[in-house]
Design a protein around this motif. Sequence first.
Motif, mmCIF file in Angstrom:
data_model
loop_
_atom_site.group_PDB
_atom_site.id
_atom_site.type_symbol
_atom_site.label_atom_id
_atom_site.label_comp_id
_atom_site.label_asym_id
_atom_site.label_seq_id
_atom_site.Cartn_x
_atom_site.Cartn_y
_atom_site.Cartn_z
ATOM 1 N N TYR A 75 67.519 40.345 -2.349
ATOM 2 C CA TYR A 75 68.753 39.688 -2.786
ATOM 3 C C TYR A 75 69.158 38.578 -1.826
ATOM 4 C CZ TYR A 75 68.842 43.980 -5.486
ATOM 5 O OH TYR A 75 68.490 45.016 -6.318
ATOM 6 N N ALA A 76 69.849 37.587 -2.383
ATOM 7 C CA ALA A 76 70.381 36.506 -1.554
ATOM 8 C C ALA A 76 71.324 37.090 -0.499
ATOM 9 C CB ALA A 76 71.115 35.497 -2.429
ATOM 10 N N PRO A 77 71.371 36.486 0.680
ATOM 11 C CA PRO A 77 72.086 37.116 1.805
ATOM 12 C C PRO A 77 73.583 37.260 1.611
ATOM 13 C CG PRO A 77 71.336 34.894 2.363
ATOM 14 C CD PRO A 77 70.678 35.255 1.082
ATOM 15 N N TYR A 78 74.192 36.530 0.662
ATOM 16 C CA TYR A 78 75.634 36.657 0.497
ATOM 17 C C TYR A 78 76.030 37.873 -0.331
ATOM 18 C CZ TYR A 78 74.676 33.994 -3.833
ATOM 19 O OH TYR A 78 74.177 33.540 -5.037
ATOM 20 N N PHE A 79 75.069 38.571 -0.916
ATOM 21 C CA PHE A 79 75.390 39.802 -1.623
ATOM 22 C C PHE A 79 75.550 40.955 -0.633
ATOM 23 C CE2 PHE A 79 73.197 37.618 -5.232
ATOM 24 C CZ PHE A 79 74.256 37.656 -6.127
ATOM 25 N N PRO A 80 76.507 41.850 -0.852
ATOM 26 C CA PRO A 80 76.728 42.949 0.094
ATOM 27 C C PRO A 80 75.600 43.968 0.109
ATOM 28 C CG PRO A 80 78.149 43.198 -1.838
ATOM 29 C CD PRO A 80 77.518 41.842 -1.935
ATOM 30 N N PHE A 81 74.727 43.940 -0.886
ATOM 31 C CA PHE A 81 73.611 44.884 -0.942
ATOM 32 C C PHE A 81 72.302 44.248 -0.489
ATOM 33 C CE2 PHE A 81 75.205 43.492 -5.099
ATOM 34 C CZ PHE A 81 74.204 42.612 -5.486
ATOM 35 N N ALA A 82 72.400 43.071 0.143
ATOM 36 C CA ALA A 82 71.205 42.413 0.669
ATOM 37 C C ALA A 82 70.795 43.068 1.979
ATOM 38 C CB ALA A 82 71.480 40.928 0.901
ATOM 39 N N GLY A 83 69.503 42.923 2.309
ATOM 40 C CA GLY A 83 69.042 43.378 3.615
ATOM 41 C C GLY A 83 69.702 42.575 4.723
ATOM 42 N N LYS A 84 69.665 43.108 5.913
ATOM 43 C CA LYS A 84 70.387 42.476 7.025
ATOM 44 C C LYS A 84 69.488 41.670 7.960
ATOM 45 C CE LYS A 84 73.933 44.468 5.282
ATOM 46 N NZ LYS A 84 74.761 43.653 4.358
ATOM 47 N N GLN A 85 68.182 41.940 7.937
ATOM 48 C CA GLN A 85 67.264 41.266 8.845
ATOM 49 C C GLN A 85 66.175 40.555 8.053
ATOM 50 O OE1 GLN A 85 67.693 41.090 12.116
ATOM 51 N NE2 GLN A 85 69.534 42.396 11.996
ATOM 52 N N PRO A 86 65.768 39.349 8.493
ATOM 53 C CA PRO A 86 64.661 38.674 7.818
ATOM 54 C C PRO A 86 63.405 39.536 7.843
ATOM 55 C CG PRO A 86 65.791 37.169 9.307
ATOM 56 C CD PRO A 86 66.338 38.526 9.585
ATOM 57 N N ARG A 87 62.624 39.430 6.795
ATOM 58 C CA ARG A 87 61.370 40.175 6.746
ATOM 59 C C ARG A 87 60.431 39.671 7.841
ATOM 60 N NH1 ARG A 87 61.060 44.231 5.877
ATOM 61 N NH2 ARG A 87 59.029 44.323 4.881
ATOM 62 N N PRO A 88 59.720 40.579 8.518
ATOM 63 C CA PRO A 88 58.955 40.194 9.709
ATOM 64 C C PRO A 88 57.630 39.504 9.394
ATOM 65 C CG PRO A 88 58.662 42.532 9.270
ATOM 66 C CD PRO A 88 59.685 42.030 8.275
ATOM 67 N N THR A 89 57.174 38.719 10.359
ATOM 68 C CA THR A 89 55.829 38.165 10.359
ATOM 69 C C THR A 89 55.112 38.687 11.593
ATOM 70 O OG1 THR A 89 56.564 36.132 9.265
ATOM 71 C CG2 THR A 89 54.449 36.054 10.422
ATOM 72 N N ASP A 90 53.927 39.278 11.417
ATOM 73 C CA ASP A 90 53.188 39.855 12.544
ATOM 74 C C ASP A 90 51.699 39.771 12.222
ATOM 75 O OD1 ASP A 90 51.968 41.466 14.483
ATOM 76 O OD2 ASP A 90 53.737 42.753 14.673
ATOM 77 N N LEU A 91 51.045 38.715 12.688
ATOM 78 C CA LEU A 91 49.640 38.495 12.362
ATOM 79 C C LEU A 91 48.736 39.531 13.003
ATOM 80 C CD1 LEU A 91 49.336 34.596 12.511
ATOM 81 C CD2 LEU A 91 49.867 36.070 10.580
ATOM 82 N N ASP A 92 49.070 39.979 14.200
ATOM 83 C CA ASP A 92 48.248 40.990 14.861
ATOM 84 C C ASP A 92 48.274 42.306 14.090
ATOM 85 O OD1 ASP A 92 47.553 39.227 16.867
ATOM 86 O OD2 ASP A 92 49.144 39.886 18.230
ATOM 87 N N LYS A 93 49.454 42.706 13.665
ATOM 88 C CA LYS A 93 49.561 43.944 12.898
ATOM 89 C C LYS A 93 48.879 43.793 11.547
ATOM 90 C CE LYS A 93 52.870 47.477 11.445
ATOM 91 N NZ LYS A 93 54.313 47.882 11.434
ATOM 92 N N ALA A 94 49.009 42.608 10.927
ATOM 93 C CA ALA A 94 48.337 42.363 9.650
ATOM 94 C C ALA A 94 46.831 42.486 9.812
ATOM 95 C CB ALA A 94 48.710 40.978 9.120
ATOM 96 N N ALA A 95 46.284 41.908 10.896
ATOM 97 C CA ALA A 95 44.839 41.987 11.137
ATOM 98 C C ALA A 95 44.404 43.431 11.358
ATOM 99 C CB ALA A 95 44.476 41.125 12.339
ATOM 100 N N ALA A 96 45.213 44.192 12.077
ATOM 101 C CA ALA A 96 44.879 45.588 12.331
ATOM 102 C C ALA A 96 44.851 46.393 11.036
ATOM 103 C CB ALA A 96 45.881 46.188 13.312
ATOM 104 N N LEU A 97 45.774 46.120 10.130
ATOM 105 C CA LEU A 97 45.799 46.823 8.844
ATOM 106 C C LEU A 97 44.554 46.510 8.019
ATOM 107 C CD1 LEU A 97 49.561 46.354 7.930
ATOM 108 C CD2 LEU A 97 48.401 48.559 8.185
ATOM 109 N N LEU A 98 44.128 45.254 8.033
ATOM 110 C CA LEU A 98 42.913 44.903 7.304
ATOM 111 C C LEU A 98 41.691 45.569 7.922
ATOM 112 C CD1 LEU A 98 43.507 41.120 6.502
ATOM 113 C CD2 LEU A 98 43.741 43.077 4.968
ATOM 114 N N ASP A 99 41.669 45.647 9.247
ATOM 115 C CA ASP A 99 40.578 46.365 9.912
ATOM 116 C C ASP A 99 40.548 47.826 9.467
ATOM 117 O OD1 ASP A 99 39.680 44.145 11.326
ATOM 118 O OD2 ASP A 99 40.900 44.592 13.094
ATOM 119 N N GLU A 100 41.727 48.454 9.438
ATOM 120 C CA GLU A 100 41.812 49.856 9.028
ATOM 121 C C GLU A 100 41.350 50.047 7.587
ATOM 122 O OE1 GLU A 100 45.754 51.324 9.678
ATOM 123 O OE2 GLU A 100 45.837 50.563 11.734
ATOM 124 N N ALA A 101 41.607 49.040 6.747
ATOM 125 C CA ALA A 101 41.214 49.125 5.339
ATOM 126 C C ALA A 101 39.734 48.800 5.127
ATOM 127 C CB ALA A 101 42.075 48.175 4.510
#
Length: 479
Positions: free
Chosen positions: A279-305
């Motif tokens: 949801y857009a941030p001005y709605f009271p039911f929106a999340g409070k933190q931007p969704r994260p970016t983490d290339l190292d964790k993404a690479a690790a997940l692909l390795d695990e898969a």
Amino acid sequence: MAVSPVFADEPLRVGATYLTSGIDPAKGSNGWALTSHGIGENLFTVDKDGKLVPELAEKAERTGDLTWTITLTSGRQFSDGTTVTAAALAKGFENTFANNKAALATGGKLAFEATDDLTLKVTTEKPVPYIPALFAEWPLIAYAPAGDGKAVFTGPYEIADFKTDTSVTLQPNAHFAGADKRSAVDFRKFSDAQTMSLALEAGELDLAFGLPSEVISRLKTNPDLTIKSFPVGYQYLAFLNTTRPLLGDVKVRQALDLAFDRTELAAAINGGEPATGAYAPYFPFAGKQPRPTDLDKAAALLDEAGWKKDANGMREKDGESLRLLAITYPQRPDLVTMLPVVKAQLARIGVALDTQVIENIQQAASEGNFDIALWAQHTAPSGDPAFFLNSMLRSGASLNYAKYASADFDAILDRFATEGDPEKRFTIALDAQAKLFEDVPASFLVSPVWYVGLSKPLQDYQPWGSDYHVLRADIGEAR
């Protein structure tokens, strides 16, 4: 069709990259488009401040676990001059519920009974805690059927001529208050936003809705134009097709979600901010933190898969490359701009991406021949969080393009049906988003800012927070 008075003003010239696909209000997204064009209204709507307010209705009262009484505003007329009655609207709603699965998302199939001219009894299939929000949903445009897929509406304009996929000519609805303040409208569809911006510069348009961000700085130097930006209730997101072979593994979907750099995407379209969730941030039911970016964790997940990097740094498993297909559509130019950026971002974790821009995105998404679909969606069109989740992510929902199926997620959504307290509904929405963050049938990318260009006669026009009400009753006052 009613005959409207002759107006001295020249027609208002409006351009956009979308147009209703037809005049049948029960088909597809026509209900939304016909309302956006100023042709139709709802019983309840969301105003310029995002507040849910009555429109054709006066009030709604609960009379039982599954029953409500809706009182209509008196003195309203359809564009053919006939009186708006509960019986006439009941026939329209019955037609919509019989022919548009999106209407079933919140309350299931509804039954209607006119108890008198201004009183509509509504019986829902599923409990609905607050029915005004349901009747503000985009499929539930109010109308009276006129046969052969035609209808009469109540908005400030009526259709004088319609050319499929090209234009609609509108004339003031003579039976809507203030008709003498409104001129006719030539509403043109443009195949792309760049062409529309050139038409605006050439003096061919009075209102260009949805300008591409890359032309804004240039357009602002034109003394004959006014350019306005505004935050919208839409979210830019990526549906991830959970039934495709390469995306059936949740670890791969989680890796993609972590590879998206939302700050970079927002910068690419010159407006908006990284998404915090559904949801857009001005709605009271929106999340409070931007969704994260983490290339190292993404690479690790692909390795695990089991997706390992080859000599070129790209992912492969058992001789197969991790190559995906991403699609989007030209009616939302920001998404086209984002597409090559997404491709570059996924390449950073070794994922290859083919891309396509498709005119009829709903058909392509329904057929499921994609891995990633970049999408623009108003996720709270009635000011309530439930409709988007129920219509686009519940198991088996008609618009569930991700083909996501989760009993646990559905159980969270079931709580909406019995909870009427707004604060508790906000909590349900947050719980639902947390489950989506875990399963990743969709990645939420950007809360955008949109742009509208105006000629001098329309320089006082104020855009609202979506494209649900581009042509409104006050358009004459702006001119």
